[in-house]
Design a protein around this motif. Structure first.
Motif, PDB file in Angstrom:
ATOM      1  N   SER A 273      -9.123  -8.574   2.248  1.00  0.00           N
ATOM      2  CA  SER A 273      -8.620  -7.395   2.968  1.00  0.00           C
ATOM      3  C   SER A 273      -7.320  -6.886   2.374  1.00  0.00           C
ATOM      4  N   MET A 274      -7.256  -5.577   2.193  1.00  0.00           N
ATOM      5  CA  MET A 274      -6.034  -4.907   1.750  1.00  0.00           C
ATOM      6  C   MET A 274      -5.310  -4.272   2.941  1.00  0.00           C
ATOM      7  N   GLY A 357     -13.353  -2.664  -1.897  1.00  0.00           N
ATOM      8  CA  GLY A 357     -13.638  -4.052  -2.250  1.00  0.00           C
ATOM      9  C   GLY A 357     -15.068  -4.433  -1.910  1.00  0.00           C
ATOM     10  N   GLN A 358     -15.547  -5.434  -2.628  1.00  0.00           N
ATOM     11  CA  GLN A 358     -16.886  -5.951  -2.335  1.00  0.00           C
ATOM     12  C   GLN A 358     -16.840  -7.479  -2.242  1.00  0.00           C
ATOM     13  N   LEU A 359     -17.499  -7.978  -1.236  1.00  0.00           N
ATOM     14  CA  LEU A 359     -17.682  -9.423  -1.076  1.00  0.00           C
ATOM     15  C   LEU A 359     -16.343 -10.163  -1.127  1.00  0.00           C
ATOM     16  N   GLU A 360     -16.141 -11.072  -2.087  1.00  0.00           N
ATOM     17  CA  GLU A 360     -14.957 -11.928  -2.057  1.00  0.00           C
ATOM     18  C   GLU A 360     -13.705 -11.319  -2.685  1.00  0.00           C
ATOM     19  N   LEU A 361     -13.756 -10.068  -3.138  1.00  0.00           N
ATOM     20  CA  LEU A 361     -12.601  -9.554  -3.868  1.00  0.00           C
ATOM     21  C   LEU A 361     -12.528  -8.032  -3.795  1.00  0.00           C
ATOM     22  N   ASN A 362     -11.302  -7.517  -3.815  1.00  0.00           N
ATOM     23  CA  ASN A 362     -11.078  -6.088  -4.017  1.00  0.00           C
ATOM     24  C   ASN A 362     -10.520  -5.913  -5.426  1.00  0.00           C
ATOM     25  N   VAL A 363     -11.283  -5.271  -6.296  1.00  0.00           N
ATOM     26  CA  VAL A 363     -10.877  -5.167  -7.697  1.00  0.00           C
ATOM     27  C   VAL A 363      -9.939  -3.988  -7.953  1.00  0.00           C
ATOM     28  N   MET A 364      -9.620  -3.210  -6.909  1.00  0.00           N
ATOM     29  CA  MET A 364      -8.765  -2.046  -7.076  1.00  0.00           C
ATOM     30  C   MET A 364      -7.281  -2.374  -6.882  1.00  0.00           C
ATOM     31  N   MET A 365      -6.945  -3.652  -6.896  1.00  0.00           N
ATOM     32  CA  MET A 365      -5.561  -4.059  -6.593  1.00  0.00           C
ATOM     33  C   MET A 365      -4.510  -3.512  -7.551  1.00  0.00           C
ATOM     34  N   PRO A 366      -4.780  -3.336  -8.849  1.00  0.00           N
ATOM     35  CA  PRO A 366      -3.721  -2.770  -9.698  1.00  0.00           C
ATOM     36  C   PRO A 366      -3.249  -1.401  -9.222  1.00  0.00           C
ATOM     37  N   LEU A 367      -4.162  -0.565  -8.769  1.00  0.00           N
ATOM     38  CA  LEU A 367      -3.794   0.758  -8.251  1.00  0.00           C
ATOM     39  C   LEU A 367      -2.964   0.615  -6.978  1.00  0.00           C
ATOM     40  N   ILE A 368      -3.401  -0.275  -6.086  1.00  0.00           N
ATOM     41  CA  ILE A 368      -2.671  -0.495  -4.836  1.00  0.00           C
ATOM     42  C   ILE A 368      -1.264  -1.011  -5.129  1.00  0.00           C
ATOM     43  N   ALA A 369      -1.167  -1.947  -6.069  1.00  0.00           N
ATOM     44  CA  ALA A 369       0.135  -2.532  -6.400  1.00  0.00           C
ATOM     45  C   ALA A 369       1.112  -1.470  -6.866  1.00  0.00           C
ATOM     46  N   TYR A 370       0.691  -0.663  -7.828  1.00  0.00           N
ATOM     47  CA  TYR A 370       1.597   0.357  -8.365  1.00  0.00           C
ATOM     48  C   TYR A 370       1.948   1.393  -7.309  1.00  0.00           C
ATOM     49  N   ASN A 371       0.956   1.913  -6.624  1.00  0.00           N
ATOM     50  CA  ASN A 371       1.202   2.991  -5.668  1.00  0.00           C
ATOM     51  C   ASN A 371       2.094   2.545  -4.521  1.00  0.00           C
ATOM     52  N   LEU A 372       1.864   1.333  -4.008  1.00  0.00           N
ATOM     53  CA  LEU A 372       2.640   0.866  -2.866  1.00  0.00           C
ATOM     54  C   LEU A 372       4.097   0.625  -3.249  1.00  0.00           C
ATOM     55  N   ILE A 373       4.315  -0.148  -4.298  1.00  0.00           N
ATOM     56  CA  ILE A 373       5.688  -0.489  -4.680  1.00  0.00           C
ATOM     57  C   ILE A 373       6.427   0.752  -5.161  1.00  0.00           C
ATOM     58  N   HIS A 374       5.743   1.580  -5.939  1.00  0.00           N
ATOM     59  CA  HIS A 374       6.384   2.799  -6.444  1.00  0.00           C
ATOM     60  C   HIS A 374       6.746   3.738  -5.292  1.00  0.00           C
ATOM     61  N   SER A 375       5.866   3.865  -4.306  1.00  0.00           N
ATOM     62  CA  SER A 375       6.157   4.705  -3.140  1.00  0.00           C
ATOM     63  C   SER A 375       7.426   4.252  -2.434  1.00  0.00           C
ATOM     64  N   ILE A 376       7.504   2.958  -2.192  1.00  0.00           N
ATOM     65  CA  ILE A 376       8.672   2.412  -1.496  1.00  0.00           C
ATOM     66  C   ILE A 376       9.939   2.697  -2.288  1.00  0.00           C
ATOM     67  N   GLU A 377       9.867   2.482  -3.593  1.00  0.00           N
ATOM     68  CA  GLU A 377      11.075   2.596  -4.411  1.00  0.00           C
ATOM     69  C   GLU A 377      11.507   4.047  -4.608  1.00  0.00           C
ATOM     70  N   ILE A 378      10.558   4.951  -4.861  1.00  0.00           N
ATOM     71  CA  ILE A 378      10.985   6.342  -5.080  1.00  0.00           C
ATOM     72  C   ILE A 378      11.453   6.981  -3.768  1.00  0.00           C
ATOM     73  N   LEU A 379      10.855   6.578  -2.649  1.00  0.00           N
ATOM     74  CA  LEU A 379      11.327   7.128  -1.378  1.00  0.00           C
ATOM     75  C   LEU A 379      12.713   6.582  -1.048  1.00  0.00           C
ATOM     76  N   GLY A 380      12.933   5.292  -1.319  1.00  0.00           N
ATOM     77  CA  GLY A 380      14.264   4.730  -1.104  1.00  0.00           C
ATOM     78  C   GLY A 380      15.313   5.390  -1.979  1.00  0.00           C
ATOM     79  N   SER A 381      14.994   5.585  -3.265  1.00  0.00           N
ATOM     80  CA  SER A 381      15.935   6.241  -4.175  1.00  0.00           C
ATOM     81  C   SER A 381      16.199   7.679  -3.747  1.00  0.00           C
TER      82      SER A 381
END
Length: 471
Positions: A273-274, A357-381
């Motif tokens: 789960s994401m 995601g399918q079954l035991e894994l969500n393979v889209m995590m690289p996109l989630i990682a960049y978008n989430l962390i980048h969102s937090i950081e650019i909004l904070g800046s």
């Protein structure tokens, strides 16, 4: 093995590759460079830190548990400390759009740490018989449990170091401006039409309260990020991990981050789960939406100088036109809106990736990682820049504010209890048609006395916040 002074030969299950001898990444990173020449965007610094902290914690624990030799454990730990202190940062090179689940970035980390550990031990880069990226740096781990943990830690670091400090300063600054402008009365506006008078200071206090509530929502959402699925290995079963590994790694990470982290109650759920990332992203998007509203309010209140509201003056920070001399634009507020729109777009992409995601894994995590962390950081800046370069230097045009408040037809609202809604509406209509003041029309019609009007149309009392009584 070394081929010549310029290249070394590395081998994986697919064959051999020449690797430039000066780099610390290895063959799997090289394949990723070749496979994914997509955006040129490299991993965020905070995301790198998160992955390196995980590798430090796992090296400590695996060394303590005897899963890897102590000398190798210590060498890996030293390598992680060097990266955290700023060395080898240019060695993390895989495009953010890459192999599903983040395997390429994960192996980039493993290879850099393995090769630096080899140097620390007096060996050559690429001699993976001594220190292996998979067998030693990655012992007991899988991309499938490391990357979700990496996103969690990266999100926490971004919130702690960027967004929360920015919000705290913005809230404090808005409250100070509220105190500074509390005596200034201005016309309220609803539907962009005249409304009853308000205090300019209360506008700023309202914004401070809005940001305070968003910060509280972020703290609640971020608690999900503190539950780590590390130790789940490939599919959430914990295969190839020591029985004490999972608990100990979380304990070490808690110490390194000085945060109350805890193991996930179900490793498979934490891997599949994401939801935690969607929840945090939603809270960030929600903040962005209100930041757009605040930035638009600032622009409207500063509009003019001759043909707009011009109730406040935003600090001019640069010339506003290449053709119109003397023009200054509300550029900090404009920039804020643009960043917030980007954050909203990232949130939508996260939501789409999270459901993919399918079954035991969500393979889209690289996109989630960049978008989430980048969102937090650019909004904070952005919030930090808006606070420093705009909000702190706002000046009020007290005369303009008062003129609008005194000339507003909405003052007739205060007459409702005394002359009735229909009479008040008739007075407002006549004032608009004739240009006469509300006061003069009421007196002419004999609806109230001068003394009564002086009491009812008292702007100080009309703009005061009604106290809340708790029974």
């Amino acid at each position: 093995m070394t081929n010549n002074t310029d290249f070394r030969i590395e081998r994986d299950s697919m064959g051999d590759r020449q690797i430039p001898n000066h780099v610390y990444y290895g063959i799997q990173t090289q394949r990723a460079i070749e496979n994914f020449p997509i955006s040129g965007i490299k991993p965020l610094s905070t995301y790198i830190d998160a992955g390196i902290l995980i590798k430090k914690a796992t090296a400590i624990v695996n060394g303590q548990l005897g899963c890897i030799p102590n000398d190798i454990s210590h060498a890996i730990i030293q390598a992680t400390d060097e990266v955290l202190n700023g060395k080898l940062r240019d060695q993390f090179v895989v495009d953010i759009y890459q192999a599903g689940a983040g395997t390429s970035h994960h192996m980039n980390i493993n290879e850099v740490l393995a090769n630096r550990a080899l140097e620390i031990l007096g060996d050559e880069k690429g001699n993976y018989k001594r220190v292996n990226p998979n067998d030693h740096v990655n012992y007991g781990q899988s991309t499938n449990d490391v990357i979700p943990t990496c996103i969690r830690i990266g999100g926490l670091l971004a919130l702690t170091h960027t967004l929360h400090p920015a919000l705290e300063k913005a809230i404090s600054t808005l409250e100070s401006k509220g105190d500074e402008f509390q005596h200034i009365i201005k016309s309220g506006r609803t539907h962009l039409q005249d409304a009853v008078p308000v205090r300019l200071g209360e506008n700023f206090r309202a914004w401070a309260q809005i940001l305070t509530e968003h910060q509280n929502r972020l703290y609640i959402a971020a608690s999900d990020l503190m539950v780590l699925g590390i130790g789940g290995s490939a599919a959430g079963t914990g295969m190839n991990t020591h029985p004490e590994y999972r608990k100990r790694v979380v304990e070490v990470l808690s110490e390194l981050l000085e945060m109350p982290l805890e193991p996930a109650p179900h490793l498979m759920a934490a891997m599949q789960s994401m939801g935690a990332f969607v929840n945090v992203s939603g809270a960030v998007r929600n903040l962005a939406q209100d930041m757009v509203k605040i930035s638009h309010d600032l622009r409207l209140m500063d509009s003019g100088p001759k043909t707009g509201f011009k109730e406040i003056q935003l600090p001019p920070v640069q010339p506003g036109s290449s053709i119109m001399p003397g023009k200054y634009n509300p550029v900090m507020a404009e920039m804020t809106s643009m960043v917030c729109f980007q954050v909203m777009g990232y949130d939508q992409a996260i939501a789409l990736a999270a459901q993919a995601g399918q079954l035991e894994l969500n393979v889209m995590m690289p996109l989630i990682a960049y978008n989430l962390i980048h969102s937090i950081e650019i909004l904070g800046s952005t919030i930090a820049a808006l606070t420093t370069s705009c909000i702190q230097g706002i000046m009020a045009n007290e005369e303009r504010c008062l003129a609008y408040a005194e000339g507003s037809l909405a003052l007739v609202t205060a007459l409702n209890p005394h002359i009735g809604y229909l009479n008040a509406a008739a007075v407002a209509k006549e004032s608009l048609e004739t240009g006469k003041s509300l006061r003069q029309i009421v007196l002419d019609k004999g609806l109230m006395t001068e003394a009564q009007l002086a009491q009812v149309l008292n702007l100080d009392e009309m703009s005061a916040i009604v106290p809340i009584l708790f029974c």
